[in-house]
Motif scaffolding. Structure first.
Motif, PDB file in Angstrom:
ATOM      1  N   ALA A   1      15.671  87.588  37.412  1.00  0.00           N
ATOM      2  CA  ALA A   1      15.856  88.938  37.941  1.00  0.00           C
ATOM      3  C   ALA A   1      16.999  88.994  38.945  1.00  0.00           C
ATOM      4  CB  ALA A   1      14.559  89.427  38.585  1.00  0.00           C
ATOM      5  N   VAL A   2      17.090  87.989  39.806  1.00  0.00           N
ATOM      6  CA  VAL A   2      18.162  87.962  40.797  1.00  0.00           C
ATOM      7  C   VAL A   2      19.514  87.801  40.128  1.00  0.00           C
ATOM      8  CG1 VAL A   2      19.115  86.680  42.751  1.00  0.00           C
ATOM      9  CG2 VAL A   2      16.668  87.149  42.663  1.00  0.00           C
ATOM     10  N   VAL A   3      19.593  86.876  39.146  1.00  0.00           N
ATOM     11  CA  VAL A   3      20.861  86.669  38.440  1.00  0.00           C
ATOM     12  C   VAL A   3      21.275  87.936  37.696  1.00  0.00           C
ATOM     13  CG1 VAL A   3      21.974  85.374  36.594  1.00  0.00           C
ATOM     14  CG2 VAL A   3      20.540  84.181  38.253  1.00  0.00           C
ATOM     15  N   GLY A   4      20.321  88.594  37.039  1.00  0.00           N
ATOM     16  CA  GLY A   4      20.641  89.831  36.321  1.00  0.00           C
ATOM     17  C   GLY A   4      21.112  90.931  37.236  1.00  0.00           C
ATOM     18  N   TYR A   5      20.542  91.000  38.444  1.00  0.00           N
ATOM     19  CA  TYR A   5      20.959  92.024  39.406  1.00  0.00           C
ATOM     20  C   TYR A   5      22.420  91.842  39.801  1.00  0.00           C
ATOM     21  CZ  TYR A   5      21.249  94.556  43.820  1.00  0.00           C
ATOM     22  OH  TYR A   5      21.642  95.380  44.838  1.00  0.00           O
ATOM     23  N   PHE A   6      22.798  90.608  40.144  1.00  0.00           N
ATOM     24  CA  PHE A   6      24.178  90.365  40.564  1.00  0.00           C
ATOM     25  C   PHE A   6      25.153  90.472  39.396  1.00  0.00           C
ATOM     26  CE2 PHE A   6      21.941  88.383  44.142  1.00  0.00           C
ATOM     27  CZ  PHE A   6      22.632  88.944  45.204  1.00  0.00           C
ATOM     28  N   VAL A   7      24.713  90.102  38.181  1.00  0.00           N
ATOM     29  CA  VAL A   7      25.588  90.258  37.010  1.00  0.00           C
ATOM     30  C   VAL A   7      25.854  91.732  36.741  1.00  0.00           C
ATOM     31  CG1 VAL A   7      25.739  89.925  34.513  1.00  0.00           C
ATOM     32  CG2 VAL A   7      24.967  88.061  35.967  1.00  0.00           C
ATOM     33  N   GLY A   8      24.802  92.576  36.900  1.00  0.00           N
ATOM     34  CA  GLY A   8      24.987  94.008  36.706  1.00  0.00           C
ATOM     35  C   GLY A   8      25.941  94.613  37.709  1.00  0.00           C
ATOM     36  N   LEU A   9      25.871  94.162  38.956  1.00  0.00           N
ATOM     37  CA  LEU A   9      26.808  94.665  39.957  1.00  0.00           C
ATOM     38  C   LEU A   9      28.237  94.259  39.648  1.00  0.00           C
ATOM     39  CD1 LEU A   9      24.876  94.069  43.317  1.00  0.00           C
ATOM     40  CD2 LEU A   9      25.178  96.210  42.083  1.00  0.00           C
ATOM     41  N   GLY A  10      28.377  93.046  39.085  1.00  0.00           N
ATOM     42  CA  GLY A  10      29.731  92.577  38.775  1.00  0.00           C
ATOM     43  C   GLY A  10      30.345  93.296  37.602  1.00  0.00           C
ATOM     44  N   ASP A  11      29.538  93.737  36.656  1.00  0.00           N
ATOM     45  CA  ASP A  11      30.078  94.427  35.475  1.00  0.00           C
ATOM     46  C   ASP A  11      30.523  95.851  35.803  1.00  0.00           C
ATOM     47  OD1 ASP A  11      29.684  92.205  33.989  1.00  0.00           O
ATOM     48  OD2 ASP A  11      27.797  92.864  33.086  1.00  0.00           O
TER      49      ASP A  11
END
Length: 263
Positions: free
Chosen positions: A16-26
């Motif tokens: 969940a944490v990795v997905g959150y930061f990946v979404g912000l980066g995209d």
């Protein structure tokens, strides 16, 4: 078993944490598929070239500072409303003819002197708040002026003020013959001596607001005060000691005598 559960929950939180930061980066997702077609691009260009105004999408952080729609942006500053075009210090010369005409008009809207006036216009699908909106400050509309309330706001206007008949029955004579005769309407108050302020020639019950009849732009023609800048009428004009109390039994025969027992 507890160890496996702890490992599983840890993995879920990590994903969940990795997905959150990946979404912000995209960043903001971009349209694809049908929305990238040349046909839709031509439609958007044609719409933008027409008179239709498109409001661009903004982020949540920009909403507070972005004007929305064609109206003026909201401002957190008080706005000054236009005041009434009335000079409190202009010279007023009451006319006896206008006073007589106003008295006749007031009498035509009452069953007897002192009775609540009828509503001289249709009342349909309205509330007491709508009555107060016009009659609290005397709204002017289409050359007419709403009479100002002579008493404080009460919650049921139609309890005392009878409305006009509905549209199909306005031409029907609804008068009722009665032998009741009210007290005559007052003409003027008495004076203690020549030049003294006259007393109030009527009771103050439900007539607490003197400005409703005598005050400045809201007064009735011929009844205006010559000094509307004064704000405390009873400082000079004394109320009637008789009209503001219960009348004696010999004055109104229908009232029973009042026995007062003193100890």
């Amino acid at each position: 078993m507890n160890r496996l559960t702890t490992i599983f929950l840890s993995l879920v939180m990590a994903v969940a944490v990795v997905g959150y930061f990946v979404g912000l980066g995209d960043g903001v997702p971009k349209p694809d598929g049908l929305y990238d077609s040349p046909l839709l691009d031509r439609e958007i260009s044609a719409t933008a070239a027409s008179d239709v105004k498109l409001i661009p999408a903004v982020s949540y952080a920009e909403i507070a500072s972005t004007p929305m729609g064609p109206t003026k942006p909201w401002q957190a500053t008080p706005q000054t409303l236009p005041g009434a075009d009335y000079d409190l210090y202009s010279k007023i010369e009451p006319s006896e003819a206008e006073k007589e005409a106003s008295s006749k008009l007031r009498a035509s809207r009452r069953a007897f002197n002192g009775a609540p006036p009828i509503i001289p216009h249709p009342v349909e699908n309205t509330t007491d708040a709508a009555c107060y909106a016009c009659h609290s400050n005397g709204v002017k509309m289409a050359g007419l002026k709403a009479s100002v309330m002579s008493h404080q706001f009460l919650g049921n206007c139609l309890q005392c003020h009878a409305p006009m008949a509905p549209a199909p029955f306005q031409d029907v004579d609804a008068s009722v013959d009665t032998s009741f005769v009210g007290l005559p309407a007052p003409k003027q108050g008495k004076r203690a001596y020549k030049g003294a302020p006259p007393t109030i020639p009527h009771s103050q019950w439900m007539r607490e607001s003197c400005n409703a009849c005598h005050g400045g732009p809201h007064g009735w023609a011929g009844m205006e005060s010559t000094h509307p800048w004064r704000t405390n009428c009873t400082q000079c004009h004394a109320p009637s000691a008789t009209l503001d109390q219960m009348p004696e039994a010999d004055i109104v025969p229908m009232l029973p005598p009042l026995d007062v027992v003193s100890k």
